[in-house]
Design an enzyme around this catalytic site. Structure first.
Site, PDB file in Angstrom:
ATOM      1  N   THR A   1       1.020  -1.311   0.125  1.00 59.87           N
ATOM      2  CA  THR A   1       0.212   0.136  -0.049  1.00 59.87           C
ATOM      3  C   THR A   1       0.514   1.285  -0.300  1.00 59.87           C
ATOM      4  O   THR A   1       1.169   1.854   1.293  1.00 59.87           O
ATOM      5  CB  THR A   1      -0.896  -0.099   0.865  1.00 59.87           C
ATOM      6  OG1 THR A   1      -1.625  -1.517   1.477  1.00 59.87           O
ATOM      7  CG2 THR A   1      -1.843   1.284   1.374  1.00 59.87           C
TER       8      THR A   1
ATOM      9  N   GLU B   1      -6.478  -9.988   7.418  1.00 59.30           N
ATOM     10  CA  GLU B   1      -5.402 -10.646   8.740  1.00 59.30           C
ATOM     11  C   GLU B   1      -7.078 -11.799   9.264  1.00 59.30           C
ATOM     12  O   GLU B   1      -8.056 -11.537   9.169  1.00 59.30           O
ATOM     13  CB  GLU B   1      -4.526 -10.355   9.995  1.00 59.30           C
ATOM     14  CG  GLU B   1      -3.782  -9.284   9.159  1.00 59.30           C
ATOM     15  CD  GLU B   1      -2.660  -8.828  10.291  1.00 59.30           C
ATOM     16  OE1 GLU B   1      -2.872  -8.949  11.249  1.00 59.30           O
ATOM     17  OE2 GLU B   1      -1.874  -7.818   9.767  1.00 59.30           O
TER      18      GLU B   1
ATOM     19  N   PHE C   1     -19.197  -3.533   9.349  1.00 59.66           N
ATOM     20  CA  PHE C   1     -18.181  -2.604   9.867  1.00 59.66           C
ATOM     21  C   PHE C   1     -19.040  -1.910  10.571  1.00 59.66           C
ATOM     22  O   PHE C   1     -18.906  -0.702  10.579  1.00 59.66           O
ATOM     23  CB  PHE C   1     -17.093  -2.504   9.064  1.00 59.66           C
ATOM     24  CG  PHE C   1     -15.969  -2.910   8.312  1.00 59.66           C
ATOM     25  CD1 PHE C   1     -15.970  -4.719   8.149  1.00 59.66           C
ATOM     26  CD2 PHE C   1     -15.058  -2.347   9.120  1.00 59.66           C
ATOM     27  CE1 PHE C   1     -15.127  -5.231   8.300  1.00 59.66           C
ATOM     28  CE2 PHE C   1     -14.009  -3.246   8.932  1.00 59.66           C
ATOM     29  CZ  PHE C   1     -13.858  -4.489   8.072  1.00 59.66           C
ATOM     30  N   LEU C   2     -19.900  -2.542  10.923  1.00 58.51           N
ATOM     31  CA  LEU C   2     -20.978  -1.389  11.835  1.00 58.51           C
ATOM     32  C   LEU C   2     -20.551  -1.601  13.002  1.00 58.51           C
ATOM     33  O   LEU C   2     -21.538  -0.737  13.824  1.00 58.51           O
ATOM     34  CB  LEU C   2     -22.671  -1.138  11.678  1.00 58.51           C
ATOM     35  CG  LEU C   2     -22.355   0.326  10.402  1.00 58.51           C
ATOM     36  CD1 LEU C   2     -24.282  -0.200  10.267  1.00 58.51           C
ATOM     37  CD2 LEU C   2     -22.034   1.323  10.285  1.00 58.51           C
TER      38      LEU C   2
ATOM     39  N   GLY D   1     -17.217   0.054  19.422  1.00 58.55           N
ATOM     40  CA  GLY D   1     -16.226  -0.683  20.461  1.00 58.55           C
ATOM     41  C   GLY D   1     -15.105   0.046  20.610  1.00 58.55           C
ATOM     42  O   GLY D   1     -15.467   1.072  20.863  1.00 58.55           O
TER      43      GLY D   1
ATOM     44  N   CYS E   1      -2.407  -1.892   9.144  1.00 61.31           N
ATOM     45  CA  CYS E   1      -2.980  -0.873   7.558  1.00 61.31           C
ATOM     46  C   CYS E   1      -3.626   0.209   8.137  1.00 61.31           C
ATOM     47  O   CYS E   1      -3.596   1.124   7.630  1.00 61.31           O
ATOM     48  CB  CYS E   1      -4.338  -2.414   7.455  1.00 61.31           C
ATOM     49  SG  CYS E   1      -3.260  -3.022   6.315  1.00 61.31           S
TER      50      CYS E   1
ATOM     51  N   LYS F   1      -2.113   3.444  10.044  1.00 59.12           N
ATOM     52  CA  LYS F   1      -1.757   4.364   8.683  1.00 59.12           C
ATOM     53  C   LYS F   1      -1.764   4.568   8.112  1.00 59.12           C
ATOM     54  O   LYS F   1      -1.172   5.205   7.048  1.00 59.12           O
ATOM     55  CB  LYS F   1      -0.118   3.112   9.188  1.00 59.12           C
ATOM     56  CG  LYS F   1      -0.096   2.020   8.572  1.00 59.12           C
ATOM     57  CD  LYS F   1       0.865   1.900   7.168  1.00 59.12           C
ATOM     58  CE  LYS F   1       0.832   0.702   6.578  1.00 59.12           C
ATOM     59  NZ  LYS F   1       0.249   0.714   4.884  1.00 59.12           N
TER      60      LYS F   1
ATOM     61  N   LYS G   1      -7.250  -8.268  16.831  1.00 55.78           N
ATOM     62  CA  LYS G   1      -9.399  -8.427  16.191  1.00 55.78           C
ATOM     63  C   LYS G   1      -8.877 -10.129  16.498  1.00 55.78           C
ATOM     64  O   LYS G   1      -7.658 -10.093  16.579  1.00 55.78           O
ATOM     65  CB  LYS G   1      -9.712  -8.040  14.702  1.00 55.78           C
ATOM     66  CG  LYS G   1      -8.242  -8.532  13.620  1.00 55.78           C
ATOM     67  CD  LYS G   1      -8.752  -8.266  12.617  1.00 55.78           C
ATOM     68  CE  LYS G   1      -8.288  -9.132  11.305  1.00 55.78           C
ATOM     69  NZ  LYS G   1      -9.074  -9.442   9.978  1.00 55.78           N
TER      70      LYS G   1
ATOM     71  N   ARG H   1      -0.164  -4.906  16.488  1.00 53.14           N
ATOM     72  CA  ARG H   1       0.191  -3.268  15.825  1.00 53.14           C
ATOM     73  C   ARG H   1      -1.218  -2.535  15.751  1.00 53.14           C
ATOM     74  O   ARG H   1      -1.555  -2.867  15.542  1.00 53.14           O
ATOM     75  CB  ARG H   1       1.098  -4.013  14.182  1.00 53.14           C
ATOM     76  CG  ARG H   1       2.057  -4.517  14.166  1.00 53.14           C
ATOM     77  CD  ARG H   1       1.978  -4.443  12.860  1.00 53.14           C
ATOM     78  NE  ARG H   1       1.645  -4.961  11.949  1.00 53.14           N
ATOM     79  CZ  ARG H   1       1.303  -5.394  10.637  1.00 53.14           C
ATOM     80  NH1 ARG H   1       2.181  -4.717  10.000  1.00 53.14           N
ATOM     81  NH2 ARG H   1       0.332  -6.213  10.025  1.00 53.14           N
TER      82      ARG H   1
END
Ligand code: UDX
Length: 435
Positions: A121, A152, A251-252, A255, A262, A265, A325, A332
């Protein structure tokens, strides 16, 4: 197809093994001799579900080997560059050192017709610059940009069956397109869509996708902040919003926020690049996305301190989760590890557990106590904090856990627990954005 993969980290090691599994002849290159020895031995240097299996079978097939010697790329037709672009020290921008040195190291070994394929990236504009470097080398090789979208924990699946393929190529470069089509023939035959575009678009697809995902998470976390002052329940709000197909439920999950190698950064590097391009205002909102995200970590720390009656010193805090996760050992920029470190810094006697990430956490933060055992972690705790939603933690029986702790108070930093069941078992339950 003969393929080389430069960089054997979370991205490159999986890519190399997956390409060999698909029938290609692959050499994986890395400067880290220890990593190369482990991979050659069929032992991945990190935890990734499914990787040990494809690594062993690819090695056994004779189609996969690893080396520290860059000269071994000679003879490969396609060279994937899969090295890291971490956040630069003292700046938000991406550190391009590893990509630049990988390309420089490749140059003497390239032959006419070879294709160097960037997967890392990178800030938009890098591919055009690197294409110039390759062109000037007179090697006769060309550059293509093929961003990677793997997650991941699902890296093997995402690499073998990607949801899309993006090729950034120089105008009219049919050779690179044909070579990449050959590399990904299996996925293409299975219906994976291919977008052939220019360098800048290919680079932007990746950062834009991560910026969108980060924004979606921070959006729901911002709603959690509002829910906290209104008594609303952000998990029900997310369910109700998610029924709208245009929004979607994924992705809602509100938390403790996003972390990893990723998202954090990449949004910072995108902001820095946009500023360099004179368009800082276009993505200025990403700074707010970052701030919302970091505030959620602070919220978990504050809730814990409050639960301890504001006297933190020498109180035992059990931290469930360290990885950024579940299904990963990656710490990281992990919100979970960050919370543990902050509580330790405030004087708490922190004991943390995680099914995979203890070793990586201990290497970075030896001041924290770790245990691989959930019962030992919970025993005599004055507060419990759940910060990575591993199934092992989400499945804890609240009655059993209440029998272990000194004070049955839990901060559910991932909104994963059944609040009613925990309260019924005698716990004081705090979610994020939930009553
Ligand atoms: C991400 C992108 O998803 C992937 O396409 C890209 O190639 C690399 O970056 P990854 O870093 O593996 O992948 O993790 P991802 O599953 O996206 O999760 C990122 C973070 O967001 C995690 O810390 C996760 O806990 C958090 N998250 C995710 C939330 O807080 N809420 C959600 O609803 C979803």
């Amino acid at each position: 197809m003969k393929i080389s993969v430069i960089g054997c980290g979370y991205l490159g090691a999986v890519h190399a093994a997956a390409m060999a599994k698909l029938g290609h002849d692959v050499v994986g290159i890395d400067v880290d001799a220890g990593k190369i020895a482990q991979l050659s031995d069929g032992r991945p240097p990190f935890f990734e579900p499914g990787l040990p299996e494809i690594l062993s079978s690819a090695l056994a097939s004779g189609r996969l080997r690893f080396s520290t010697d860059i000269a071994e790329v000679a003879g490969s037709r396609v060279h994937f560059v899969a090295v890291g672009t971490p956040q630069r020290d003292g700046s938000n921008a991406a550190d391009m050192t590893y990509v630049d040195s990988a390309v420089d190291a490749l140059l003497p070994h390239l032959a006419p017709g070879d294709i160097v394929v960037g997967k890392s990236t990178v800030p938009v504009g890098s591919a055009a610059r690197l294409a110039g470097v390759i062109d000037e080398s007179g090697s006769g090789a060309v550059l293509a940009w093929n961003p990677e979208f793997l997650r991941e924990g699902f890296a093997v699946l995402d690499t073998m069956s990607p949801d899309r393929l993006v090729y950034g190529v120089a105008s009219g470069d049919d050779t690179a397109v044909a070579a990449l089509n050959e590399v990904y023939a299996t996925a293409i035959a299975a219906g994976t869509p291919v977008v052939v575009t220019d360098f800048a678009t290919a680079e932007l697809v990746k950062v834009a996708a991560n910026a969108f995902l980060a924004t979606k998470i921070s959006f729901i976390n911002a709603m959690a902040e509002i829910a906290e002052v209104t008594g609303a329940d952000v998990t029900q709000l997310a369910d109700a919003l998610g029924f709208d197909n245009r929004i979607g439920r994924r992705f809602l999950n509100a938390g403790v926020g996003f972390g990893g190698g990723c998202l954090p950064k990449d949004i910072r590097a995108f902001t820095a690049r946009a500023e360099e391009l004179g368009r800082g205002e276009s993505v200025a909102f990403l700074k707010e996305v970052d701030q919302i995200n970091l505030r959620r970590r602070q919220r978990v720390v504050d809730l814990t301190v409050h639960a301890l009656g504001s006297v933190v010193n020498e109180k035992k805090v059990a931290v469930l989760g360290l990885a950024f996760k579940p299904h990963s050992d990656d710490v990281r920029d992990s919100p979970a590890l960050d919370v543990a470190v902050q509580l330790r810094g405030l004087g708490a006697n922190v004991i943390a557990t995680d099914p995979q990430a203890i070793e990586n956490s201990r290497a970075r933060h030896p001041q924290i106590a770790y245990s691989a055992d959930i019962a030992e972690t919970l025993r005599d705790a004055d507060a419990v904090v759940l910060v990575t939603e591993w199934p092992e933690f989400a499945g804890i029986d609240p009655v059993w856990a209440a029998g272990l702790v000194r004070n049955p108070t839990i901060i559910d930093g991932r909104n994963k627990l059944d609040a009613a069941a925990w309260r019924a078992a005698g716990w004081t339950y705090h979610g994020l954005g939930r009553p």
